[in-house]
Scaffold this active site. Structure first.
Site, PDB file in Angstrom:
ATOM      1  N   ASP A 142      84.584  10.469  51.710  1.00 14.17           N
ATOM      2  CA  ASP A 142      84.255  10.332  53.133  1.00 14.17           C
ATOM      3  C   ASP A 142      83.222   9.227  53.284  1.00 14.17           C
ATOM      4  O   ASP A 142      82.371   9.043  52.407  1.00 14.17           O
ATOM      5  CB  ASP A 142      83.691  11.650  53.687  1.00 14.17           C
ATOM      6  CG  ASP A 142      84.738  12.761  53.745  1.00 14.17           C
ATOM      7  OD1 ASP A 142      85.927  12.446  53.968  1.00 14.17           O
ATOM      8  OD2 ASP A 142      84.365  13.932  53.562  1.00 14.17           O
ATOM      9  N   ASP A 156      91.048  11.955  58.011  1.00 15.00           N
ATOM     10  CA  ASP A 156      90.579  12.935  58.984  1.00 15.00           C
ATOM     11  C   ASP A 156      90.877  12.476  60.412  1.00 15.00           C
ATOM     12  O   ASP A 156      91.257  13.285  61.275  1.00 15.00           O
ATOM     13  CB  ASP A 156      89.074  13.167  58.828  1.00 15.00           C
ATOM     14  CG  ASP A 156      88.711  13.756  57.474  1.00 15.00           C
ATOM     15  OD1 ASP A 156      89.537  14.514  56.927  1.00 15.00           O
ATOM     16  OD2 ASP A 156      87.612  13.472  56.974  1.00 15.00           O
TER      17      ASP A 156
END
Length: 199
Positions: A142, A156
């Site tokens: 991330d 995401d």
């Protein structure tokens, strides 16, 4: 009277006559597959880029409204706790449901939404499978940091945007179906009786 009866036989066709598809049937699965692959490649390419450019040196890039800050997430989505291997199973179920839904789908917008969800889900699963410490607990990369929201990635974004679009489109389609059913009921109630009058 015979003339009047004959003229009533020329009433407009029944509104329930099915309308032809507006595009070839193969376009829906091809669109879903194409969008999914593009989003998957974009996700994996950005992860490789930020890992090599930022993680190795521990750098954080401040872009004013957002930061690029690489972390490894071995938990659930958006940093929430998760059961090892659960997201692989969930992704398999999502792919199965999308494949089942495609033959009944006649909207390109819905096909695009399916592709975003599938591409994002597979992108994160690839991290679970191939990144350290390995399956089933591989850590997802991330890097988008808003400071007020859990750090996330391109995958995401696809999952959230696709899921929201699917929910919105389904709501719109249900409303259109109700309106069409109401219109058919109204048309049936005002259609003149073309049967032979009783004597």
């Amino acid at each position: 009277m015979s003339h009047a009866a004959g003229s009533s036989d020329t009433a407009a066709p029944h509104p329930q006559t099915p309308t032809p598809r507006s595009h070839p049937g193969w376009l829906i699965p091809i669109t879903t597959l194409g969008v999914g692959l593009i989003w998957l490649l974009l996700d994996q390419a950005t992860k490789v880029l930020v890992v090599h450019a930022l993680e190795a040196e521990g750098r954080v890039v401040d872009l004013a409204f957002i930061k690029l800050n690489v972390i490894r997430n071995s938990g659930g989505a958006f940093g929430f706790p998760g059961v090892p291997g659960l997201f692989v199973v969930v992704t398999a179920v999502v792919l199965f449901l999308v494949i089942r839904a495609l033959p009944r789908t006649d909207r390109l917008s819905l096909a695009v939404s399916y592709g975003l969800v599938c591409g994002g889900a597979v992108g994160n699963v690839m991290d679970r499978l191939f990144r350290a410490p390995g399956f089933p607990s591989g850590a997802v990369v991330d890097f988008f940091d808003l400071t007020w929201w859990p750090i996330f990635n391109i995958a995401d974004m696809g999952i959230v945007a696709g899921a929201m679009s699917i929910a919105l489109l389904m709501t719109v389609m249900e409303r259109e179906e109700r309106e069409a059913e109401r219109a058919r009921s109204t048309a049936d109630s005002v259609r003149p009786d073309t049967g032979t009058p009783g004597r």
